[in-house]
Design a protein around this motif. Structure first.
Motif, PDB file in Angstrom:
ATOM      1  N   ILE A   1       0.853  -1.195   0.000  1.00  0.00           N
ATOM      2  CA  ILE A   1       0.000   0.000   0.000  1.00  0.00           C
ATOM      3  C   ILE A   1       0.882   1.237   0.000  1.00  0.00           C
ATOM      4  O   ILE A   1       1.879   1.286   0.713  1.00  0.00           O
ATOM      5  CB  ILE A   1      -0.879   0.027   1.267  1.00  0.00           C
ATOM      6  N   SER A   2       0.511   2.209  -0.786  1.00  0.00           N
ATOM      7  CA  SER A   2       1.231   3.487  -0.688  1.00  0.00           C
ATOM      8  C   SER A   2       0.338   4.635  -1.104  1.00  0.00           C
ATOM      9  O   SER A   2      -0.634   4.460  -1.834  1.00  0.00           O
ATOM     10  CB  SER A   2       2.487   3.459  -1.560  1.00  0.00           C
ATOM     11  N   VAL A   3       0.646   5.792  -0.587  1.00  0.00           N
ATOM     12  CA  VAL A   3      -0.003   7.022  -1.048  1.00  0.00           C
ATOM     13  C   VAL A   3       1.032   7.726  -1.909  1.00  0.00           C
ATOM     14  O   VAL A   3       1.972   8.324  -1.407  1.00  0.00           O
ATOM     15  CB  VAL A   3      -0.430   7.913   0.146  1.00  0.00           C
ATOM     16  N   ALA A   4       0.859   7.567  -3.206  1.00  0.00           N
ATOM     17  CA  ALA A   4       1.964   7.909  -4.104  1.00  0.00           C
ATOM     18  C   ALA A   4       2.019   9.379  -4.480  1.00  0.00           C
ATOM     19  O   ALA A   4       3.093   9.945  -4.620  1.00  0.00           O
ATOM     20  CB  ALA A   4       1.871   7.055  -5.354  1.00  0.00           C
ATOM     21  N   GLU A   5       0.881  10.006  -4.677  1.00  0.00           N
ATOM     22  CA  GLU A   5       0.898  11.371  -5.202  1.00  0.00           C
ATOM     23  C   GLU A   5      -0.174  12.218  -4.544  1.00  0.00           C
ATOM     24  O   GLU A   5      -1.073  11.714  -3.878  1.00  0.00           O
ATOM     25  CB  GLU A   5       0.593  11.358  -6.700  1.00  0.00           C
ATOM     26  N   ALA A   6      -0.050  13.487  -4.829  1.00  0.00           N
ATOM     27  CA  ALA A   6      -1.090  14.424  -4.418  1.00  0.00           C
ATOM     28  C   ALA A   6      -1.447  15.288  -5.622  1.00  0.00           C
ATOM     29  O   ALA A   6      -0.612  15.544  -6.469  1.00  0.00           O
ATOM     30  CB  ALA A   6      -0.597  15.294  -3.274  1.00  0.00           C
ATOM     31  N   ASP A   7      -2.679  15.744  -5.662  1.00  0.00           N
ATOM     32  CA  ASP A   7      -3.102  16.560  -6.804  1.00  0.00           C
ATOM     33  C   ASP A   7      -4.178  17.538  -6.356  1.00  0.00           C
ATOM     34  O   ASP A   7      -4.826  17.335  -5.329  1.00  0.00           O
ATOM     35  CB  ASP A   7      -3.642  15.637  -7.910  1.00  0.00           C
ATOM     36  N   LYS A   8      -4.377  18.585  -7.156  1.00  0.00           N
ATOM     37  CA  LYS A   8      -5.404  19.562  -6.795  1.00  0.00           C
ATOM     38  C   LYS A   8      -6.666  19.302  -7.603  1.00  0.00           C
ATOM     39  O   LYS A   8      -6.614  18.967  -8.775  1.00  0.00           O
ATOM     40  CB  LYS A   8      -4.892  20.981  -7.113  1.00  0.00           C
ATOM     41  N   ARG A   9      -7.788  19.479  -6.949  1.00  0.00           N
ATOM     42  CA  ARG A   9      -9.070  19.395  -7.652  1.00  0.00           C
ATOM     43  C   ARG A   9      -9.916  20.590  -7.273  1.00  0.00           C
ATOM     44  O   ARG A   9      -9.729  21.187  -6.216  1.00  0.00           O
ATOM     45  CB  ARG A   9      -9.847  18.130  -7.209  1.00  0.00           C
ATOM     46  N   THR A  10     -10.840  20.918  -8.145  1.00  0.00           N
ATOM     47  CA  THR A  10     -11.835  21.919  -7.767  1.00  0.00           C
ATOM     48  C   THR A  10     -13.204  21.307  -7.927  1.00  0.00           C
ATOM     49  O   THR A  10     -13.447  20.492  -8.817  1.00  0.00           O
ATOM     50  CB  THR A  10     -11.759  23.185  -8.641  1.00  0.00           C
ATOM     51  N   GLY A  11     -14.107  21.702  -7.049  1.00  0.00           N
ATOM     52  CA  GLY A  11     -15.468  21.171  -7.159  1.00  0.00           C
ATOM     53  C   GLY A  11     -16.387  21.977  -6.278  1.00  0.00           C
ATOM     54  O   GLY A  11     -15.967  22.926  -5.607  1.00  0.00           O
TER      55      GLY A  11
ATOM     56  N   GLN B   1     -17.568  26.979  -5.097  1.00  0.00           N
ATOM     57  CA  GLN B   1     -16.364  26.389  -5.678  1.00  0.00           C
ATOM     58  C   GLN B   1     -15.259  26.350  -4.631  1.00  0.00           C
ATOM     59  O   GLN B   1     -15.032  27.340  -3.944  1.00  0.00           O
ATOM     60  CB  GLN B   1     -15.875  27.242  -6.853  1.00  0.00           C
ATOM     61  N   GLU B   2     -14.614  25.224  -4.532  1.00  0.00           N
ATOM     62  CA  GLU B   2     -13.455  25.194  -3.652  1.00  0.00           C
ATOM     63  C   GLU B   2     -12.361  24.341  -4.285  1.00  0.00           C
ATOM     64  O   GLU B   2     -12.612  23.457  -5.118  1.00  0.00           O
ATOM     65  CB  GLU B   2     -13.827  24.631  -2.271  1.00  0.00           C
ATOM     66  N   THR B   3     -11.149  24.623  -3.854  1.00  0.00           N
ATOM     67  CA  THR B   3      -9.993  23.850  -4.300  1.00  0.00           C
ATOM     68  C   THR B   3      -9.562  22.963  -3.154  1.00  0.00           C
ATOM     69  O   THR B   3      -9.460  23.411  -2.021  1.00  0.00           O
ATOM     70  CB  THR B   3      -8.828  24.788  -4.680  1.00  0.00           C
ATOM     71  N   TYR B   4      -9.349  21.704  -3.469  1.00  0.00           N
ATOM     72  CA  TYR B   4      -8.899  20.805  -2.421  1.00  0.00           C
ATOM     73  C   TYR B   4      -7.865  19.841  -3.002  1.00  0.00           C
ATOM     74  O   TYR B   4      -7.699  19.737  -4.218  1.00  0.00           O
ATOM     75  CB  TYR B   4     -10.065  20.042  -1.798  1.00  0.00           C
ATOM     76  N   THR B   5      -7.219  19.156  -2.117  1.00  0.00           N
ATOM     77  CA  THR B   5      -6.164  18.244  -2.535  1.00  0.00           C
ATOM     78  C   THR B   5      -6.679  16.815  -2.446  1.00  0.00           C
ATOM     79  O   THR B   5      -7.382  16.456  -1.503  1.00  0.00           O
ATOM     80  CB  THR B   5      -4.938  18.400  -1.619  1.00  0.00           C
ATOM     81  N   VAL B   6      -6.304  16.018  -3.416  1.00  0.00           N
ATOM     82  CA  VAL B   6      -6.618  14.595  -3.366  1.00  0.00           C
ATOM     83  C   VAL B   6      -5.310  13.797  -3.389  1.00  0.00           C
ATOM     84  O   VAL B   6      -4.295  14.265  -3.903  1.00  0.00           O
ATOM     85  CB  VAL B   6      -7.514  14.134  -4.529  1.00  0.00           C
TER      86      VAL B   6
ATOM     87  N   ASP C   1      -0.511  27.400   5.145  1.00  0.00           N
ATOM     88  CA  ASP C   1      -1.533  27.212   4.127  1.00  0.00           C
ATOM     89  C   ASP C   1      -1.631  25.739   3.758  1.00  0.00           C
ATOM     90  O   ASP C   1      -0.629  25.086   3.466  1.00  0.00           O
ATOM     91  CB  ASP C   1      -1.136  28.059   2.911  1.00  0.00           C
ATOM     92  N   ASN C   2      -2.863  25.226   3.765  1.00  0.00           N
ATOM     93  CA  ASN C   2      -3.059  23.815   3.453  1.00  0.00           C
ATOM     94  C   ASN C   2      -2.697  23.439   2.035  1.00  0.00           C
ATOM     95  O   ASN C   2      -2.575  22.278   1.704  1.00  0.00           O
ATOM     96  CB  ASN C   2      -4.515  23.415   3.722  1.00  0.00           C
ATOM     97  N   LEU C   3      -2.606  24.416   1.165  1.00  0.00           N
ATOM     98  CA  LEU C   3      -2.278  24.118  -0.219  1.00  0.00           C
ATOM     99  C   LEU C   3      -0.783  24.257  -0.494  1.00  0.00           C
ATOM    100  O   LEU C   3      -0.333  24.024  -1.601  1.00  0.00           O
ATOM    101  CB  LEU C   3      -3.074  25.032  -1.165  1.00  0.00           C
ATOM    102  N   ASP C   4      -0.026  24.649   0.544  1.00  0.00           N
ATOM    103  CA  ASP C   4       1.410  24.807   0.365  1.00  0.00           C
ATOM    104  C   ASP C   4       2.034  23.456   0.016  1.00  0.00           C
ATOM    105  O   ASP C   4       1.778  22.463   0.688  1.00  0.00           O
ATOM    106  CB  ASP C   4       2.006  25.369   1.658  1.00  0.00           C
ATOM    107  N   PRO C   5       2.857  23.404  -1.009  1.00  0.00           N
ATOM    108  CA  PRO C   5       3.388  22.108  -1.461  1.00  0.00           C
ATOM    109  C   PRO C   5       4.153  21.334  -0.399  1.00  0.00           C
ATOM    110  O   PRO C   5       4.052  20.106  -0.337  1.00  0.00           O
ATOM    111  CB  PRO C   5       4.308  22.478  -2.636  1.00  0.00           C
ATOM    112  N   ASP C   6       4.898  22.032   0.458  1.00  0.00           N
ATOM    113  CA  ASP C   6       5.624  21.304   1.503  1.00  0.00           C
ATOM    114  C   ASP C   6       4.647  20.648   2.468  1.00  0.00           C
ATOM    115  O   ASP C   6       4.835  19.521   2.897  1.00  0.00           O
ATOM    116  CB  ASP C   6       6.557  22.255   2.273  1.00  0.00           C
TER     117      ASP C   6
END
Lengths: 398, 443
Positions: free
Chosen positions: A14-24, A31-36, A100-105
């Motif tokens: 099992i791994s959590v390999a990546e992160a990405d941004k979505r809007t919905g 409208q909001e932007t969140y990370t998946v 900021d929750n969207l900060d890449p680090d």
């Protein structure tokens, strides 16, 4: 940090390999932007003869879905110390880190934390067998029942317990102490990081002034100029050093959040104990009532007792029917008590099992965290020695 | 030269400094006015400074060697360069150490031991040890500047300190000041001209330095430089001296910047240290509530404490050794600039007089007076001295800063080494498995 070889992990990676941004659109239709985050799973023995690994199954999940899973587990296994999620919002930040929750680090550290969470679940002797957990990893559509919430609420009610198991009381106090001390540690660590950052960065100014000074020197010029470059290197090195230290902070945070899970198990025990005591109390009250009715003595001060004294005794028939009703009630009460007792014992046994497992895990994990912290410090010292030795060489050439 | 009755050591009684002979007084050759030798000696005094035995008169040969060595500093550049060559062996060693506090009814002050070792014949004994206070160093510096105006005299540490702000008797202050005084004296002792100054000799050797009656050793150059009126305007400064001035301005600026940066680093380090101490303490607190993790956590607390100590050492060193030397150089630069200004004045005077004389010659054919030619000599002498001193100053500066900066690098390396050693010794402790039986958590 997480043991392999337990049930689920024997079967799959099992791994959590990546992160990405979505809007919905969110619940209030805005409208909001969140990370998946991408969850990858793959059967364990998947290295094919050709040498290329089998492609993993994947699905995307956002943080709130992880929260739902955890809530479900908390409710379903109240005697288990459920592994915590990484923090929802960045706390214990020092000035450079973005809150900021969207900060890449932040997103990257959260990805690591979520993977850690899943691995902890998958290596847990009880939780790894949960079917909902399995669905979480493999099924895209994931609907959870909401009635989990009401049972969760009961966990946070306040009540007084007369005879709690002393081990749980001690454990509760320990986890409170641990929570306090780790919070303190994280707060001060952030301040220390801040200051250290300042020390390193100011050295960068040496770089500039050495460069300017070298311009008016003849023989000293080259040495000064090169030394200045090393000062710049020194000042820049702090960024990586502190970034690495964040991993240590995350390890501490995990155990900070773990203390909450421990406390919730203790509270569940108190709840069960409370219900047990209530049931026992209720039973003994009923028995006493029966005794009074049978012997005619009124020991319990009650309105019934008073009114019967004032307004005359009941008839024999009335009394007998009451006694019968009470006996029935007592029997039910005794069975309820037996059940509660059994429930309590089962809870204590299972809980204490998990607590022992947790203690071992904690000792091991924190010890390893301290080792890696020491290694980080050694590495920082070595870098410092390297840079200053280089600078010294340049000064010697002046 | 007759040898009089042996006299006691100047140190054994209250001798006036004027009676203490400079061995050069044994010189046979009279000093002609034309030679701008910077030291002239009293002729009729007898050599003293012995403890009863007659002093060996310096033979005329050696005295004239000395004289000729002194004369060299007014020759044109080629010879002057030789005289300041670094190939000369050192024969005068001075040290300042051993500070002591003196309390009297009038005042409290510190004295330092000044030790001298030398093979020079200008000194009667090979070794001396005297006690001096700051005032005495100040006296020496003023005397050197007065008697050697064409030379750069090294600076002293700051004279005045604000009482109440700085503790004049604290170990750090005294130590810092002592190091600066030592530096000052060493620089003077290394200077090929200043080190032969009789005031220095008196300073190093006299038991009681009676400062009220200074040696009347102002030379013609000295007097005339002092008496130059400010009325002369400099026409054309030679490019090399302008370059020196510009260099000094920029250099001074850069040193100031480095000073400010260093102070800032010290402040940041101090705040870092405060937080770090608290940080270590939390690990100790945590250790108290743990069993198996107790020793590891205590170990971490210990490493943090060790790092704190090492950091404190680093900061102390920066503030006590690094910064004072930096600041002293700024003073040195100011001294150099003032010598450059004096040179300008001498040149201006010469140009002024020359111009006046030429005009008069044109009018009534009065020949150019000798004084004007002497002025020209003065200018050339000054320029030569200055250039030689500049070269030496540059060389010393290079050495000094090389030493200062490598020292700073060393201290930083030291700090990291100490910290690294502490953390490395912790690793085996962290890794050892606890073999104690786990006590069961029964009620």
């Amino acid at each position: 940090m997480v043991e392999r070889g337990t049930a689920l992990l024997k079967k799959m990676e099992i791994s959590v390999a990546e992160a990405d941004k979505r809007t919905g659109k969110n619940t209030v239709n805005m409208q909001e932007t969140y990370t998946v985050y991408l969850i990858e799973t793959r059967p364990a023995e998947s290295v094919s003869e050709g040498g290329t690994p089998v492609a993993p199954d994947t699905l995307w999940r956002r943080y709130s879905e992880f929260e739902l899973l955890r809530t479900y587990l908390l409710v379903t296994y109240p005697y288990i110390i459920v592994p915590p999620l990484p923090e929802k919002r960045a706390e214990f930040v020092w000035h450079k880190l973005s809150a900021d929750n969207l900060d890449p680090d932040f997103v990257e550290r959260r990805r690591v934390g979520l993977e850690n969470f899943l691995l902890r679940l998958a290596s847990h002797p009880v939780l790894s067998n949960d079917s909902i957990f399995f669905l979480f990893l493999t099924e895209v559509l994931f609907l959870l029942f909401q009635k989990a919430d009401s049972r969760l609420k009961s966990l946070s009610a306040m009540f007084r317990v007369k005879n709690p198991d002393k081990r749980f009381t001690a454990l509760k106090h320990y986890s409170e102490d641990l929570s306090t001390v780790i919070s303190q540690l994280l707060r001060i660590r952030a301040r220390v990081a801040d200051r250290l950052y300042g020390v390193y960065k100011v050295h960068g100014n040496y770089g500039r002034v050495f460069s300017e000074w070298s311009a008016i020197e003849k023989e000293m010029g080259d040495g000064l100029q090169s030394a200045g470059h090393h000062m710049d290197t020194y000042a820049a090195s702090i960024d990586d050093i502190l970034e690495e230290e964040e991993h240590y902070a995350d390890q501490l945070k995990e155990y900070l959040f773990y203390t909450e899970a421990v406390r919730s198990v203790c509270r569940k025990h108190e709840l069960i104990q409370y219900e047990l005591e209530m049931a026992a109390q209720d039973l003994s009250y009923k028995k006493q009532q029966k005794e009074e009715l049978e012997t005619g003595t009124v020991r319990i001060f009650s309105l019934k007792g008073m009114t019967s004294k004032l307004f005359g005794q009941e008839t024999q028939e009335q009394r007998e029917s009451k006694v019968a009703a009470l006996e029935q009630s007592i029997q039910e009460g005794e069975e309820a008590l037996k059940e509660k007792n059994a429930e309590s014992q089962e809870f204590v046994e299972k809980a204490w099992n998990d607590i022992e497992r947790f203690k071992e895990q904690k000792e091991k994990d924190l010890r390893e965290a301290l080792i890696s912290y020491a290694i980080m410090q050694i590495s920082m010292c070595k870098k410092g020695i390297q840079v200053w030795s280089n600078a010294k060489e340049c000064f010697n050439k002046m | 030269m007759s040898v009089g009755a042996p006299r006691g050591l100047a140190s054994s009684g209250q001798k006036l400094i004027t009676e203490i002979l400079h061995p050069l007084s044994a010189a046979e050759e009279p000093l002609s006015p034309g030679q701008d030798v910077t030291i002239s000696a009293e002729k009729d005094k007898e050599p003293g400074l012995t403890n009863g035995t007659p002093v060996e008169i310096s033979s005329p040969a050696s005295a004239s060697v000395l004289l000729s060595r002194l004369q060299l500093d007014c020759e044109p550049e080629a010879d002057a360069h030789d005289a300041f060559g670094s190939g000369e062996p050192r024969d005068l060693f001075v040290t300042v150490n051993d500070p002591k506090k003196h309390v009297s009814t009038m005042e409290t002050y510190i004295t330092y031991r000044v030790s001298t070792k030398t093979t020079r014949i200008e000194f009667d004994l090979p070794e001396y040890s005297v006690r001096r206070r700051y005032q005495d160093f100040d006296w020496l510096r003023i005397k050197l500047e007065d008697s050697q105006p064409t030379h750069l005299v090294p600076p002293l540490p700051e004279k005045f300190v604000m009482k109440g702000v700085v503790d004049r008797f604290s170990e750090e202050f005294v130590d810092t000041r002592m190091k600066a005084l030592d530096k000052f004296l060493k620089r003077v002792a290394d200077h090929p001209v200043l080190s032969f100054n009789p005031h220095l000799n008196a300073f190093l050797t006299a038991k009681d330095l009676n400062k009220r009656q200074g040696l009347a050793l102002l030379t013609k150059v000295g007097e005339s430089v002092k008496n130059v009126a400010g009325g002369y305007k400099l026409r054309a400064r030679p490019a090399e001296f302008s370059a020196m001035g510009e260099y000094l301005d920029t250099f001074s600026q850069k040193l100031g910047t480095i000073d400010r940066i260093s102070q800032r680093i010290l402040r940041e380090q101090s705040e870092y240290l405060t937080e770090l101490r608290e940080y270590g303490a939390v690990y100790s607190t945590w250790a108290a509530s743990e069993e198996q993790l107790q020793r590891p956590l205590e170990g971490v607390a210990g490493c943090v404490t060790t790092s704190c100590g090492a950091l404190e050492d680093l900061s102390d060193n920066m503030s006590q050794d690094f910064l004072p030397v930096l600041r002293e150089y700024v003073l040195y630069i100011e001294s150099m600039k003032s010598v450059l200004r004096k040179r300008d004045q001498v040149q201006a005077e010469y140009e002024g007089r020359l111009e006046a004389a030429v005009l008069r010659k044109q009018e009534d054919r009065t020949p150019i007076p000798v004084e004007v030619e002497k002025c020209q000599d003065k200018v050339e002498c000054f320029n030569a001295d200055l250039k030689a001193d500049w070269e030496r100053w540059q060389r010393n500066k290079r050495q000094d800063f090389k030493q200062l900066l490598t020292g700073m690098a060393d201290k930083n390396i030291n700090y990291y080494e100490k910290s690294q050693a502490a953390w490395e010794s912790l690793i085996p402790l962290l890794q050892e498995k606890q073999t104690e039986d786990k006590t069961s958590e029964t009620n």
